[in-house]
Design an enzyme around this catalytic site. Structure first.
Site, mmCIF file in Angstrom:
data_model
loop_
_atom_site.group_PDB
_atom_site.id
_atom_site.type_symbol
_atom_site.label_atom_id
_atom_site.label_comp_id
_atom_site.label_asym_id
_atom_site.label_seq_id
_atom_site.Cartn_x
_atom_site.Cartn_y
_atom_site.Cartn_z
ATOM 1 N N CYS A 1 60.378 80.156 71.420
ATOM 2 C CA CYS A 1 60.011 80.508 72.783
ATOM 3 C C CYS A 1 60.343 81.982 73.044
ATOM 4 C CB CYS A 1 60.725 79.683 73.832
ATOM 5 S SG CYS A 1 60.571 77.913 73.598
ATOM 6 N N ARG B 1 56.199 84.076 69.404
ATOM 7 C CA ARG B 1 57.359 83.187 69.361
ATOM 8 C C ARG B 1 57.006 81.745 69.711
ATOM 9 N NH1 ARG B 1 61.943 86.166 69.215
ATOM 10 N NH2 ARG B 1 63.166 84.393 69.867
ATOM 11 N N TRP C 1 57.381 77.197 72.595
ATOM 12 C CA TRP C 1 57.118 76.437 71.371
ATOM 13 C C TRP C 1 57.832 75.115 71.589
ATOM 14 C CZ3 TRP C 1 60.182 74.465 67.290
ATOM 15 C CH2 TRP C 1 59.452 74.036 66.174
ATOM 16 N N ASN D 1 65.202 79.439 76.000
ATOM 17 C CA ASN D 1 64.793 79.421 74.596
ATOM 18 C C ASN D 1 65.959 78.826 73.824
ATOM 19 O OD1 ASN D 1 64.014 80.060 71.953
ATOM 20 N ND2 ASN D 1 64.805 82.151 72.113
ATOM 21 N N GLY D 2 65.707 77.729 73.108
ATOM 22 C CA GLY D 2 66.799 77.117 72.351
ATOM 23 C C GLY D 2 66.792 75.608 72.548
ATOM 24 N N GLU E 1 53.834 79.408 47.483
ATOM 25 C CA GLU E 1 53.447 80.251 48.611
ATOM 26 C C GLU E 1 51.944 80.095 48.909
ATOM 27 O OE1 GLU E 1 54.670 81.694 50.998
ATOM 28 O OE2 GLU E 1 53.324 83.301 51.606
ATOM 29 N N LYS F 1 50.441 78.813 52.446
ATOM 30 C CA LYS F 1 49.453 79.586 53.220
ATOM 31 C C LYS F 1 48.268 78.696 53.581
ATOM 32 C CE LYS F 1 51.092 82.425 54.351
ATOM 33 N NZ LYS F 1 52.449 82.742 54.033
ATOM 34 N N GLU G 1 49.222 75.884 56.200
ATOM 35 C CA GLU G 1 49.627 76.274 57.558
ATOM 36 C C GLU G 1 48.478 76.814 58.403
ATOM 37 O OE1 GLU G 1 52.840 79.165 57.744
ATOM 38 O OE2 GLU G 1 51.964 80.377 56.159
ATOM 39 N N HIS H 1 54.122 64.213 35.398
ATOM 40 C CA HIS H 1 55.169 63.326 35.926
ATOM 41 C C HIS H 1 54.837 62.831 37.328
ATOM 42 C CE1 HIS H 1 57.592 64.048 32.427
ATOM 43 N NE2 HIS H 1 57.481 65.355 32.600
ATOM 44 N N LYS I 1 55.822 82.314 65.020
ATOM 45 C CA LYS I 1 56.175 83.373 64.072
ATOM 46 C C LYS I 1 57.679 83.423 63.820
ATOM 47 C CE LYS I 1 55.212 87.096 61.700
ATOM 48 N NZ LYS I 1 54.721 86.611 60.414
HETATM 49 C C1 G6P Z 1 58.217 80.836 60.350
HETATM 50 C C2 G6P Z 1 57.027 81.731 60.038
HETATM 51 C C3 G6P Z 1 56.970 82.012 58.545
HETATM 52 C C4 G6P Z 1 58.272 82.604 58.062
HETATM 53 C C5 G6P Z 1 59.467 81.714 58.434
HETATM 54 C C6 G6P Z 1 60.789 82.420 58.174
HETATM 55 O O1 G6P Z 1 58.023 79.581 59.801
HETATM 56 O O2 G6P Z 1 55.834 81.119 60.459
HETATM 57 O O3 G6P Z 1 55.905 82.912 58.274
HETATM 58 O O4 G6P Z 1 58.230 82.746 56.672
HETATM 59 O O5 G6P Z 1 59.431 81.415 59.836
HETATM 60 O O6 G6P Z 1 60.868 83.527 59.029
HETATM 61 P P1 G6P Z 1 61.705 84.824 58.733
HETATM 62 O O7 G6P Z 1 61.456 85.712 59.938
HETATM 63 O O8 G6P Z 1 63.140 84.400 58.640
HETATM 64 O O9 G6P Z 1 61.198 85.416 57.482
#
Ligand code: G6P
Length: 608
Positions: A2, A28, A74, A99-100, A481, A485, A488, A504, A603
């Site tokens: 948030c 956020r 969020w 926020n929290g 990764e 990607k 998500e 396996h 984010k």
């Molecule tokens: C969220 C974002 C990711 C990021 C992760 C860790 O899930 O969507 O893109 O990798 O947080 O965030 P940080 O700021 O600690 O890299």
């Protein structure tokens, strides 16, 4: 998570600046948003749409005021509905944003309900609003302090009340909050970015701080036990940058950020002359000499950067390296070793689990800490002994791209420094590795030129429901990764496996319908990988292979090959992740998804 913004001004309507702040904080969370002002009492507008639509509603309702609070959410407790959107009111008395997570909200809710309080949402935040009112006897600051003595959990809050048209009380514990000092006005926000252009004087509140804000000034109190003691905090003069970055020729920030990678990597290396520990801080030389283990802690994409670099640190520097997911590490019983270099990796430097894991490691006696981060003023950087700041620039797309490759750049540099200090790096190897590293931006540009071929693949992926990603060795985290990607932003279920592990379990999933993306560099594991690909082929699986030029892999009926421009030795992971980013981006775009703001995500994850 948030985002919160608050303002109290002697001389202007603060609603435009609150809305502007929300737009910049949407990264956020964007499940809902809202603004409340004091204007002959409490007034608010809330919406489950994006801030741009909230803004239209605000104009229609002519919401204005010299004092206000704003929130972008969020969702944690309660669905993204208007009734759960902030600001929350307690009657017509108290307005609050948060926020929290308030962990003991259920017991407080029961107590308040027994006193006849009616709840209109499922949130933990509304409970806090009512708790403040329950403690209110004409002194807002005292009521907030009393309420905070009751709650457990993480919060950044801003509160105002009907009887006090100029005062906003804010507080933080575990969630970020910064004050902005203006002329005849005061601000607070989750991130300085929200206040760019409004002030250049900022105060980073510390955990347990409560601040009483009035247009003409402020007072900060530190929560110690049940007492609140007046304290001074440093005012920092600095320019805040907004995220109002031009998209230029790109459709989305993610696409722009993918294409910015050559520049971001070059910038991250800009200040690097020779390989020396001081790049990581004054004390790095001593620390690197002393440690004999490395422990890396991170979340999400940053975790995969850590996992990739484990291969470098063990192979090149010869130092044992463990990698942990922050939310796991902080709660498990581990065996601390004070001679460990604890490295946190984070784009934002504010991720709640990573920050808590860093503090946890320190509490266990591991004080040799290093943060690799894209935000120099972040909590993690402030909490660490050593730091390396990546120069990716502001990353707006929720799916991290340029932050990842700049983290890898910094981690390779770290590997070389550790190797040098441990006497494992000859002058000749140093020279060879540094030449390779400095050439990465150019090599990445060549990979980006593969975009048209990747788009052709994305057309086929767009109708799929599942995808499997394979890699071996240092390219296994790259496969992870790539799968992250894709899932998500395209919402296609994707899993990554070390190719040798296929037999396996995951091989049972393989049939004509599942694309199997394979990362195929020309390394010492190539022949093993080819055998794994045969296992897929024999089950009529469709292979989509990113293959280095000299691998001998060719397209055939069930094998589609995109040729990577060159083999890049130890730095190959940085190149191989690029087409996987492009594949996810174009697949999500073809499916019509909101690429920069994928559903249910945010984010910066500042809650557990
Ligand atoms: C969220 C974002 C990711 C990021 C992760 C860790 O899930 O969507 O893109 O990798 O947080 O965030 P940080 O700021 O600690 O890299």
């Amino acid at each position: 998570m948030c985002g919160i913004v608050a303002a109290t001004s002697k001389h202007r309507n603060v609603v435009p600046l609150l809305v502007q702040g929300l737009k910049r904080l949407e990264y956020r969370g964007y499940d809902s948003c809202g603004v409340a002002v004091w204007n002959q009492g409490l007034k608010r507008v809330r919406s489950v749409s994006r801030v741009s639509e909230l803004s239209e509603q605000i104009s229609k309702d002519q919401l204005q005021g010299f004092l206000g609070i704003a929130h972008t959410r969020w969702a944690t407790h309660g669905e993204p509905l208007v009734c759960n959107a902030h600001p929350h009111f307690s009657g017509d008395q108290i307005a609050l944003i948060h926020n929290g997570i308030i962990e003991n909200y259920e017991e407080i809710r029961e107590e308040l309900a027994a006193k006849g309080v009616q709840f209109t949402s499922q949130t933990d935040t509304e409970v806090l609003a009512h708790l403040v009112r329950d403690n209110y006897t004409g002194d807002l600051l005292g009521a907030v302090q009393a309420a905070l003595n009751r709650v457990r959990g993480a919060y950044a809050i801003a509160v105002f009340c009907k009887d006090d048209p100029h005062r906003v009380v804010v507080a933080r514990q575990g969630s970020p909050l910064v004050l902005g000092v203006g002329d005849g006005e005061m601000f607070a926000a989750s991130d300085t970015m929200a206040l760019a252009g409004e002030t250049d004087r900022f105060i980073y509140l510390e955990d347990g701080d409560v601040a009483d804000l009035m247009p003409q000034g402020y007072q900060i109190y530190s929560h110690q036990g049940t007492e609140f003691i007046a304290v001074e905090r440093e005012v920092r003069q600095m320019e805040a940058f907004s995220n109002a970055v031009e998209l230029g020729p790109y459709r989305h920030y993610m696409q722009k950020e993918i294409f910015e990678q050559p520049r971001a990597i070059a910038d991250t290396l800009e200040a690097v002359g020779e390989v020396t520990p001081t790049l990581f801080g004054e004390k790095a030389g001593e620390v690197f000499k002393e440690i004999h283990r490395v422990l890396m802690i991170a979340c999400g994409t940053s975790y995969y950067a850590a996992l990739t670099s484990k291969y470098w640190i063990e192979a090149i520097a010869g130092i044992p390296c463990d990698v942990e997911i922050a939310s796991e590490y902080r709660y498990r019983k581990s065996v601390p070793d004070p001679k460990t270099l604890v490295i946190t990796i984070s784009q934002s430097g504010e991720t709640a689990d990573t920050l808590a894991a860093l503090k946890h490691a320190r509490d266990l006696g591991m004080t040799q800490t290093l943060t690799i981060c894209n935000v120099s003023t972040s909590a993690m950087v402030r909490e660490s002994l050593l730091r390396y700041i990546t120069r990716a620039g502001v990353e707006i797309g929720v799916a991290s791209t340029k932050a990842f490759t700049t983290q890898l750049t910094a981690l390779f540099l770290l590997t070389l420094c550790l190797a040098k200090v441990k006497g494992r790096l000859s002058a000749e190897s140093e020279d060879r590795y540094m030449k390779l590293l400095r050439h990465v931006p150019k090599a990445v540009s060549a990979v980006l030129a593969l975009e048209p071929q990747v788009i052709a693949w994305a057309q086929r992926f767009a109708s799929k429901q599942h995808a499997l990603f394979l890699g071996r060795g240092i390219h296994y985290p790259i496969a992870l990764e790539g799968a992250l990607k894709l899932k998500e932003i395209s919402y296609i279920h994707a899993e990554a496996y070390p190719a040798g592990e296929l037999k396996h379990g995951p091989l049972a999933l393989v049939d004509e319908s599942i694309p199997v993306v394979t990362v195929a560099p020309n390394d010492e594991l190539l022949e093993k990988l080819k055998s794994n690909m045969k296992e897929v082929e024999a089950r009529k699986g469709e292979l989509y292979v990113f293959a280095d030029a000299d691998t001998g892999l060719e397209s055939s009926e069930h094998i589609h090959v995109i040729r990577m421009p060159e083999n890049y030795g130890p730095l190959s992971p940085i190149l191989h992740v690029i087409p996987l980013q492009l594949l996810a981006y174009h697949t999500a775009f073809i499916r019509g998804n909101d690429v920069d703001k994928p559903r249910n995500l945010a984010k910066s994850v500042t809650v557990e």
